[in-house]
Design a protein around this motif. Structure first.
Motif, PDB file in Angstrom:
ATOM      1  N   ASN A   1      -0.061   8.665   4.676  1.00 10.23           N
ATOM      2  CA  ASN A   1       1.442   9.193   4.717  1.00 10.23           C
ATOM      3  C   ASN A   1       2.457   8.099   5.553  1.00 10.23           C
ATOM      4  O   ASN A   1       2.153   7.228   6.102  1.00 10.23           O
ATOM      5  CB  ASN A   1       1.182  10.294   5.730  1.00 10.23           C
ATOM      6  N   PRO A   2       3.721   8.696   5.247  1.00  7.40           N
ATOM      7  CA  PRO A   2       4.714   7.734   5.616  1.00  7.40           C
ATOM      8  C   PRO A   2       4.889   7.392   6.985  1.00  7.40           C
ATOM      9  O   PRO A   2       5.034   6.046   7.310  1.00  7.40           O
ATOM     10  CB  PRO A   2       5.981   8.456   5.190  1.00  7.40           C
ATOM     11  N   TYR A   3       4.330   8.351   7.985  1.00  8.65           N
ATOM     12  CA  TYR A   3       4.371   7.792   9.313  1.00  8.65           C
ATOM     13  C   TYR A   3       3.342   6.660   9.734  1.00  8.65           C
ATOM     14  O   TYR A   3       3.950   5.702  10.416  1.00  8.65           O
ATOM     15  CB  TYR A   3       3.987   9.069  10.218  1.00  8.65           C
ATOM     16  N   LEU A   4       2.313   6.621   9.033  1.00  9.39           N
ATOM     17  CA  LEU A   4       1.226   5.532   9.196  1.00  9.39           C
ATOM     18  C   LEU A   4       1.813   4.209   8.328  1.00  9.39           C
ATOM     19  O   LEU A   4       1.465   2.979   9.040  1.00  9.39           O
ATOM     20  CB  LEU A   4      -0.169   5.773   8.765  1.00  9.39           C
ATOM     21  N   GLN A   5       2.452   4.616   7.250  1.00  5.11           N
ATOM     22  CA  GLN A   5       2.783   3.258   6.690  1.00  5.11           C
ATOM     23  C   GLN A   5       3.839   2.432   7.373  1.00  5.11           C
ATOM     24  O   GLN A   5       3.579   1.041   7.165  1.00  5.11           O
ATOM     25  CB  GLN A   5       3.517   3.720   5.225  1.00  5.11           C
ATOM     26  N   GLN A   6       4.428   2.940   8.331  1.00  6.53           N
ATOM     27  CA  GLN A   6       5.155   2.169   8.957  1.00  6.53           C
ATOM     28  C   GLN A   6       4.539   1.127   9.997  1.00  6.53           C
ATOM     29  O   GLN A   6       5.087  -0.110  10.204  1.00  6.53           O
ATOM     30  CB  GLN A   6       6.442   2.858  10.038  1.00  6.53           C
ATOM     31  N   TYR A   7       3.470   1.465  10.387  1.00  9.14           N
ATOM     32  CA  TYR A   7       2.485   0.382  11.181  1.00  9.14           C
ATOM     33  C   TYR A   7       2.264  -0.657  10.294  1.00  9.14           C
ATOM     34  O   TYR A   7       1.824  -1.717  10.744  1.00  9.14           O
ATOM     35  CB  TYR A   7       1.380   1.210  11.640  1.00  9.14           C
ATOM     36  N   PHE A   8       2.062  -0.556   9.061  1.00  7.08           N
ATOM     37  CA  PHE A   8       1.831  -1.487   8.212  1.00  7.08           C
ATOM     38  C   PHE A   8       2.991  -2.396   7.547  1.00  7.08           C
ATOM     39  O   PHE A   8       2.939  -3.209   6.711  1.00  7.08           O
ATOM     40  CB  PHE A   8       1.006  -1.153   6.889  1.00  7.08           C
ATOM     41  N   GLY A   9       4.276  -2.090   8.043  1.00 10.52           N
ATOM     42  CA  GLY A   9       5.351  -2.663   7.404  1.00 10.52           C
ATOM     43  C   GLY A   9       5.665  -2.380   5.994  1.00 10.52           C
ATOM     44  O   GLY A   9       5.374  -1.481   5.388  1.00 10.52           O
ATOM     45  N   ASN A  10       6.225  -3.337   5.384  1.00  7.35           N
ATOM     46  CA  ASN A  10       6.358  -3.306   3.903  1.00  7.35           C
ATOM     47  C   ASN A  10       5.237  -3.606   3.056  1.00  7.35           C
ATOM     48  O   ASN A  10       5.317  -3.802   1.955  1.00  7.35           O
ATOM     49  CB  ASN A  10       7.633  -4.092   3.435  1.00  7.35           C
ATOM     50  N   ASN A  11       4.011  -4.073   3.588  1.00  6.04           N
ATOM     51  CA  ASN A  11       2.877  -4.272   2.955  1.00  6.04           C
ATOM     52  C   ASN A  11       2.367  -2.997   1.880  1.00  6.04           C
ATOM     53  O   ASN A  11       2.171  -1.855   2.249  1.00  6.04           O
ATOM     54  CB  ASN A  11       1.826  -4.769   3.739  1.00  6.04           C
TER      55      ASN A  11
END
Length: 668
Positions: A111-121
């Motif tokens: 989900n988008p909330y967790l995506q931010q922890y991976f940055g743009n990867n």
């Protein structure tokens, strides 16, 4: 009418189609029709009016309920839409990270909330271990957990929940709350007490100017130390300070290993005024009165271990020790010996009988001390029983017991632990000599029976295990032996009573000689004074040599152990006995003593199997290394230069590995 009932009635709201409600509606309608028919029979006009009213009521009710049904259906439809949309929005936008994996641990959706922890990867379709190895390790380690657990991921604190059956991972960021919790822990109150161990002894021979200079130096050093670590420091007395700090400060102090002890000791030693500090610190409770009490108890523990160290302990936790690098200094006054002697006389006068016991597998210092206490009790016209398990005695103690056969008045006072337990009463006094740990007493059951009437006389550094409510404690780690401490008490006994006899004096002198290794270790001026007194009252040096002789088996066993020596680094000697062979613990201790005679060896350790199945470790040092702290980490204790421990449920190899790990930690 027929059309109305056949069509409109069945357009009632859904809840009206419930069988019970429908039955009630039909019943009311039937009753209305019956009333109309009866009205026709009575008066046709009245019957017609009632029938019209019934029809109008049914029509109005039908349309009203239809409107309500449409509104309800519209509301339910809107609510269902909002719920479904909320579920979708929550899944995508809620502040909980959601990750779905496939069978190969590849990311299927995030989900988008967790995506931010991976940055743009880019993460979809990639193995989780390739995206973030640390997160993959956390998932692998906690896959079987069915409840949320707190984990650390990089700089974040997260609550992790894994649904194994659908390969779903949920991550809630609780970093903010963890920081609040950590701040709360960091600001817990810490109370400490600082004591200048030998301030009185050092200053009594100085002039006022020198005393003032020393006092100012110590105060400035401690004040600068407190300022550096943001602590509150208050001087209570000439040799006593009070500390108030936070838990975060305590952690920094422990990381620094309380270097203030070394700094003050080294700088005062250069001025030929070797001053040492002892510090007791407590934390971990909201009750300030309790913390103050524990801090004082910790300071007492530090002083009981010889001073020059710090004891840190929570009310329910285990004590942590820092410092203790130097041998305790001998006191220059006998005032305490006189006070303890007088207090002991008062205790004896308040009891019906006295029991004195040493530790298990007693040595000559332990048995000699028991004989000394028995003689002091006799001088005060009190009956004293010596508690001793006479099975498996070492050769020197066995020879002493044989010699006591010529002294029936003494031999008759020696009881087995079982006999002592039967004789003890509520008014009896128990004196523990040459040890302070109830678990190693000759009779732990007797200690439990008399736990509220216990006195301790010992020369070992005090450990965390200690009698709960001792009446009187006389622990002097600077002393060579317990026999030395008890010998000093004879000076303050009545001159009219029968003095110590030859066998008692010889046994006590033997204890001093063995514990000092013939006056080469832990020997002060008072040690020679005690030995001189014992010689003056009849101690037989020839008999001492007889007691100290080794039998052939012990001699061979000791040399066998020494033959197995290995060296750890440049200054540590280690002997490990054969894994299936039982060794006498005294022989192991003698082997450790012998290894100190090797040039360059500062410390020696001997690991052997004991008769009870446990693994014993005897440790010795020449004073350069502190073997006590090594043994304490393995559950034992003793002196800076003389310590031991016993390990249960381990093999010889495992005990050796544990010992080497601890030695390595201390070397680092």
């Amino acid at each position: 009418m027929k059309q109305l009932f056949s069509k409109d009635l069945w357009h009632l709201p859904a809840f009206m189609k419930n069988s019970k409600i429908r039955l009630i509606a039909f019943f009311l309608l039937a009753m209305s029709l019956v009333c109309a028919v009866m009205a026709f029979l009575v008066n046709p006009i009245l019957g017609l009016i009632i029938l019209v009213m019934v029809v109008l009521t049914v029509v109005v009710a039908s349309f009203t309920l239809k409107a309500i049904t449409e509104d309800t259906n519209e509301y339910i439809s809107d609510l269902s839409y909002r719920i479904k949309r909320g579920e979708q929005e929550a899944l995508i936008k809620m502040p909980i990270g959601i990750l779905f994996l496939n069978e190969r641990n590849e990311v299927e959706w995030v989900n988008p909330y967790l995506q931010q922890y991976f940055g743009n990867n880019e993460v979809l379709g990639k193995p989780l271990a390739e995206i973030d190895a640390e997160l993959a390790k956390l998932v692998a380690e906690n896959r079987e957990n069915k409840k949320p657990i707190e984990v650390s991921w990089g700089q974040y604190k997260l609550q992790l929940l894994i649904q194994k059956d659908i390969h779903a991972i949920y991550l809630m960021d609780i970093t903010h709350y963890a920081e609040i919790q950590q701040h709360d822990l960091d600001t817990n109150v810490v109370i400490g007490q600082v004591f200048l161990d030998n301030y009185d002894e050092i200053t009594q021979s100085l002039n006022d100017k020198a005393v003032s200079n020393l006092s100012n130096y110590v105060t400035n050093e401690l004040s600068n130390w407190a300022k550096k670590y943001q602590m509150y420091l208050k001087r209570i007395d000439d040799d006593h300070f009070f500390i108030l700090a936070y838990s975060s400060v305590l952690k920094r102090l422990e990381d620094n290993k309380f270097k203030i002890l070394d700094r003050i000791r080294e700088r005062t030693s250069k001025q030929n005024l070797p001053l040492t500090l002892s510090i007791g610190i407590s934390y971990g409770d909201d009750d300030l009165a309790l913390l103050a009490k524990i801090a004082q108890s910790n300071l007492d523990l530090a002083l009981g271990r010889g001073g020059d160290q710090v004891v840190v302990k929570t009310p329910d936790g285990e004590a942590r020790f820092y410092g203790g690098k130097t041998n305790p200094m001998e006191k220059r006054t006998r005032v305490r010996a006189r006070m303890i002697s007088q207090a002991l006389q008062e205790l004896m006068n308040q009891t019906d009988q006295i029991f004195v016991m040493g530790h298990k597998q007693p040595d000559m210092d332990s048995v000699g001390a028991c004989l000394g206490i028995r003689r002091i009790a006799a001088m005060n016209q009190k009956k004293c029983w010596i508690v001793l398990d006479q099975e498996k005695l070492h050769s020197d103690v066995a020879r002493l017991m044989d010699e006591l056969g010529q002294y029936p008045e003494i031999k008759g006072t020696v009881l087995t632990p079982e006999e002592a337990e039967e004789k003890a009463t509520e008014q009896s006094l128990l004196i523990m000599v040459d040890h302070s740990k109830p678990s190693i007493s000759a009779s732990e059951e007797l200690y439990q029976q008399l736990s509220n009437r216990v006195m301790v006389i010992d020369h070992h550094r005090r450990g965390e295990e200690f009698p709960e409510n001792p009446i009187l404690v006389y622990i002097e780690p600077y002393a060579s032996s317990t026999c030395e401490l008890i010998t000093e008490m004879f000076e303050y006994q009545s001159r009219e009573s029968e003095p110590i006899n030859k066998i008692e004096a010889t046994a006590m002198l033997t204890g001093i000689i063995i514990d000092t290794k013939s006056f080469t270790l832990r020997t002060g001026t008072r040690t020679f004074d005690a030995a001189s007194y014992l010689r003056s009252v009849g101690a037989d040096s020839v008999l001492v040599q007889h007691f100290m002789k080794e039998n052939v088996n012990n001699f061979l066993q000791r040399n066998h152990l020494i033959d197995r020596v290995e060296f750890v680094g440049n200054r540590v000697a280690l002997c490990v006995g054969e894994k299936d062979k039982v060794y006498d613990p005294v022989t192991a201790a003698q082997a450790a003593d012998s290894l100190l005679n090797v040039s360059g060896v500062d410390a020696s350790f001997v690991v052997t199997r004991r008769a009870d199945g446990r693994i014993g470790i005897s440790a010795r040092s020449n004073g350069e290394a502190n073997v006590q702290v090594v043994m304490e980490q393995l559950g034992g204790g003793g002196h800076l230069s003389n310590a031991a421990t016993q390990l249960s449920e381990v093999t010889i190899e495992e005990a050796r590995a544990q010992l080497l790990d601890v030695i390595q930690q201390h070397e680092e």
